[in-house]
Design a protein around this motif. Structure first.
Motif, PDB file in Angstrom:
ATOM      1  N   VAL A 174      36.488   4.871  52.706  1.00  0.00           N
ATOM      2  CA  VAL A 174      37.756   4.806  53.444  1.00  0.00           C
ATOM      3  C   VAL A 174      37.704   5.508  54.794  1.00  0.00           C
ATOM      4  O   VAL A 174      38.532   5.234  55.666  1.00  0.00           O
ATOM      5  CB  VAL A 174      38.915   5.374  52.605  1.00  0.00           C
ATOM      6  CG1 VAL A 174      39.127   4.546  51.343  1.00  0.00           C
ATOM      7  CG2 VAL A 174      38.672   6.842  52.238  1.00  0.00           C
ATOM      8  N   GLN A 175      36.735   6.408  54.975  1.00  0.00           N
ATOM      9  CA  GLN A 175      36.640   7.097  56.264  1.00  0.00           C
ATOM     10  C   GLN A 175      35.234   7.605  56.503  1.00  0.00           C
ATOM     11  O   GLN A 175      34.531   8.003  55.558  1.00  0.00           O
ATOM     12  CB  GLN A 175      37.614   8.282  56.326  1.00  0.00           C
ATOM     13  CG  GLN A 175      38.069   8.612  57.738  1.00  0.00           C
ATOM     14  CD  GLN A 175      37.592   9.971  58.223  1.00  0.00           C
ATOM     15  OE1 GLN A 175      37.035  10.750  57.461  1.00  0.00           O
ATOM     16  NE2 GLN A 175      37.792  10.248  59.497  1.00  0.00           N
ATOM     17  N   VAL A 176      34.803   7.557  57.749  1.00  0.00           N
ATOM     18  CA  VAL A 176      33.487   8.045  58.150  1.00  0.00           C
ATOM     19  C   VAL A 176      33.671   8.955  59.362  1.00  0.00           C
ATOM     20  O   VAL A 176      34.462   8.665  60.262  1.00  0.00           O
ATOM     21  CB  VAL A 176      32.529   6.880  58.508  1.00  0.00           C
ATOM     22  CG1 VAL A 176      31.161   7.414  58.937  1.00  0.00           C
ATOM     23  CG2 VAL A 176      32.379   5.924  57.327  1.00  0.00           C
ATOM     24  N   ILE A 177      32.944  10.062  59.372  1.00  0.00           N
ATOM     25  CA  ILE A 177      32.892  10.949  60.539  1.00  0.00           C
ATOM     26  C   ILE A 177      31.434  11.083  60.949  1.00  0.00           C
ATOM     27  O   ILE A 177      30.582  11.442  60.120  1.00  0.00           O
ATOM     28  CB  ILE A 177      33.459  12.345  60.226  1.00  0.00           C
ATOM     29  CG1 ILE A 177      34.928  12.251  59.802  1.00  0.00           C
ATOM     30  CG2 ILE A 177      33.321  13.269  61.434  1.00  0.00           C
ATOM     31  CD1 ILE A 177      35.495  13.558  59.294  1.00  0.00           C
ATOM     32  N   THR A 235      38.613   4.030  58.421  1.00  0.00           N
ATOM     33  CA  THR A 235      38.766   4.650  59.731  1.00  0.00           C
ATOM     34  C   THR A 235      37.518   5.437  60.097  1.00  0.00           C
ATOM     35  O   THR A 235      36.708   5.795  59.237  1.00  0.00           O
ATOM     36  CB  THR A 235      39.991   5.571  59.780  1.00  0.00           C
ATOM     37  OG1 THR A 235      39.774   6.698  58.900  1.00  0.00           O
ATOM     38  CG2 THR A 235      41.250   4.826  59.357  1.00  0.00           C
ATOM     39  N   PHE A 236      37.391   5.750  61.385  1.00  0.00           N
ATOM     40  CA  PHE A 236      36.157   6.355  61.886  1.00  0.00           C
ATOM     41  C   PHE A 236      36.464   7.231  63.085  1.00  0.00           C
ATOM     42  O   PHE A 236      37.216   6.850  63.978  1.00  0.00           O
ATOM     43  CB  PHE A 236      35.191   5.245  62.302  1.00  0.00           C
ATOM     44  CG  PHE A 236      33.849   5.702  62.816  1.00  0.00           C
ATOM     45  CD1 PHE A 236      33.129   6.688  62.169  1.00  0.00           C
ATOM     46  CD2 PHE A 236      33.283   5.115  63.935  1.00  0.00           C
ATOM     47  CE1 PHE A 236      31.879   7.090  62.621  1.00  0.00           C
ATOM     48  CE2 PHE A 236      32.035   5.498  64.403  1.00  0.00           C
ATOM     49  CZ  PHE A 236      31.336   6.492  63.742  1.00  0.00           C
ATOM     50  N   TYR A 237      35.885   8.418  63.081  1.00  0.00           N
ATOM     51  CA  TYR A 237      35.845   9.269  64.268  1.00  0.00           C
ATOM     52  C   TYR A 237      34.400   9.656  64.516  1.00  0.00           C
ATOM     53  O   TYR A 237      33.677  10.009  63.571  1.00  0.00           O
ATOM     54  CB  TYR A 237      36.676  10.547  64.094  1.00  0.00           C
ATOM     55  CG  TYR A 237      36.416  11.544  65.215  1.00  0.00           C
ATOM     56  CD1 TYR A 237      37.035  11.388  66.448  1.00  0.00           C
ATOM     57  CD2 TYR A 237      35.502  12.583  65.056  1.00  0.00           C
ATOM     58  CE1 TYR A 237      36.772  12.271  67.491  1.00  0.00           C
ATOM     59  CE2 TYR A 237      35.226  13.466  66.087  1.00  0.00           C
ATOM     60  CZ  TYR A 237      35.869  13.311  67.307  1.00  0.00           C
ATOM     61  OH  TYR A 237      35.599  14.165  68.347  1.00  0.00           O
ATOM     62  N   THR A 290      29.449  12.131  57.620  1.00  0.00           N
ATOM     63  CA  THR A 290      30.184  12.387  56.381  1.00  0.00           C
ATOM     64  C   THR A 290      30.943  11.128  56.011  1.00  0.00           C
ATOM     65  O   THR A 290      31.679  10.571  56.845  1.00  0.00           O
ATOM     66  CB  THR A 290      31.157  13.560  56.546  1.00  0.00           C
ATOM     67  OG1 THR A 290      30.427  14.728  56.937  1.00  0.00           O
ATOM     68  CG2 THR A 290      31.891  13.839  55.242  1.00  0.00           C
ATOM     69  N   ILE A 291      30.751  10.672  54.781  1.00  0.00           N
ATOM     70  CA  ILE A 291      31.317   9.400  54.327  1.00  0.00           C
ATOM     71  C   ILE A 291      32.238   9.680  53.144  1.00  0.00           C
ATOM     72  O   ILE A 291      31.786  10.150  52.097  1.00  0.00           O
ATOM     73  CB  ILE A 291      30.188   8.427  53.907  1.00  0.00           C
ATOM     74  CG1 ILE A 291      29.141   8.292  55.029  1.00  0.00           C
ATOM     75  CG2 ILE A 291      30.764   7.066  53.541  1.00  0.00           C
ATOM     76  CD1 ILE A 291      27.781   7.812  54.545  1.00  0.00           C
ATOM     77  N   LEU A 292      33.518   9.422  53.329  1.00  0.00           N
ATOM     78  CA  LEU A 292      34.517   9.677  52.289  1.00  0.00           C
ATOM     79  C   LEU A 292      34.833   8.393  51.538  1.00  0.00           C
ATOM     80  O   LEU A 292      35.165   7.369  52.152  1.00  0.00           O
ATOM     81  CB  LEU A 292      35.802  10.225  52.916  1.00  0.00           C
ATOM     82  CG  LEU A 292      36.986  10.433  51.953  1.00  0.00           C
ATOM     83  CD1 LEU A 292      36.676  11.512  50.930  1.00  0.00           C
ATOM     84  CD2 LEU A 292      38.257  10.749  52.742  1.00  0.00           C
TER      85      LEU A 292
END
Length: 367
Positions: free
Chosen positions: A168-171, A250-252, A272-274
């Protein structure tokens, strides 16, 4: 390999040949960036045979031949283009010239494998899409920070196995050491390298689409700055961006040229992969203050906490898959649409970016 020199970072892996001798000959054209060595290493380990090289700079060619001493020095691009035994051209020339070279390569009937950023303008991607559709040939792009990093490869395998559920989210963070005294003039010209988000931001956007399983994304906002290189006023040493994918992920990401000299490698790249059932952190090149080796992966899910040290244990499957894709007209290594859409998103992020000057940053953003 100098771990403090990112421009000439050229990983070597296990030899795993997917083709017999003589089946996949390739050549190198354009030696402006040291990534050409990693590209060639990967193809050779997968069974490719490097048979020729061309660059107008004799010094670059001489250095290249010290490493690949069986290669034939071509007198021109045309000499390579006219050799029917050569299946593919690998290139790491100046970024703004990579699109035009690719058109010439495909016109000669050969596949193309180019360093990132493959393009610096959207119209170059449009021309490449048209040429691929016209010829049916491959336009591969070397997004090395996923394709040539074993911990990143393993992260993708864990995600495919469902280890953290739906992503659901990657940083992503992609710091680099600038080493300005060792860089060529084109490195400081955004018209030639495309800008920081187009250049090293390309790695970040590629891994986001891959890890999240997305096919497309939208750039919500992006920023660039020059905080430290006042001798090069057009240069950007910092950039960041936020994206949302077509599947809701989403991604930052943040990229910079601010790596301090005290770090034991050229950049502390991480991701970091959530997921809905856990998370993964990849420490690609170093685990600071603990372990100077590369390829550390941390996994936390409902089963507990795990730490993996992955150097020499995973390999680099992209290169063999890409060779077979070229020979069999398949898309197992990376789809052409993925390669091109990533390139477009990098340019879109760059073109939309607000340039931050620290003295009046808030004023700029309020305008």
């Amino acid at each position: 390999m100098d771990r403090k020199d990112g421009m000439n970072y050229a990983p070597k892996g296990r030899v795993h040949k997917v083709v017999n001798e003589g089946k996949f000959k390739f050549a190198a054209i354009g030696l402006d960036h040291g990534h050409i060595y990693g590209m060639c290493n990967g193809l050779i380990e997968a069974g490719g045979e490097l048979v020729a090289v061309y660059d107008p700079d004799d010094k670059k060619v001489a250095k290249f031949c010290e490493i690949y001493n069986d290669v034939v020095i071509a007198a021109s691009e045309e000499e390579i283009f006219q050799d029917p035994s050569i299946k593919l051209v690998a290139a790491a020339n100046i970024p703004s010239e990579r699109g035009a070279l690719g058109l010439r390569v495909l016109d000669s009937g050969k596949h193309y494998f180019v360093d990132k950023p493959a393009f610096t303008k959207l119209e170059q991607v449009t021309a490449a899409r048209k040429k691929v559709a016209e010829t049916g040939l491959k336009w591969g792009i070397y997004y090395s920070e996923r394709l040539h990093v074993e911990s990143a490869v393993y992260a993708g395998q864990l995600i495919e196995e469902g280890a953290i559920g739906r992503v659901v989210q990657v940083i992503g963070t992609g710091p680099h050491r600038a080493n300005p005294s060792q860089r060529p003039d084109w490195f400081f010209d955004p018209e030639k390298f495309g800008g920081i988000l187009c250049d090293i931001g390309s790695h970040q956007i590629e891994q986001f689409l891959h890890f999240s399983g997305a096919k497309d994304a939208v750039v919500l906002h992006s920023k660039v700055a020059n905080y430290s290189m006042k001798d090069y006023p057009d240069f950007q040493d910092f950039g960041d961006a936020t994206l949302v994918a077509d599947n809701g992920a989403t991604f930052y990401f943040r990229v910079d040229w601010l790596t301090p000299d005290g770090l034991g490698t050229w950049g502390d790249g991480r991701v970091t992969i959530l997921g809905t059932d856990g998370y993964i952190e990849v420490r690609k090149y170093i685990d600071i203050g603990r372990d100077g080796s590369s390829n550390h992966l941390y996994l936390v899910n409902h089963s507990g906490e795990k730490h993996f040290e992955l150097s020499g244990k995973v390999g680099f499957p992209f290169f063999g898959e890409f060779i077979l894709d070229c020979l069999n007209n398949t898309e197992n290594a990376m789809t052409q649409e993925h390669a091109f859409r990533v390139a477009e998103l990098c340019i879109e992020a760059q073109e939309q970016a607000v340039f931050i000057e620290s003295a009046n940053a808030i004023h700029q953003l309020r305008k």
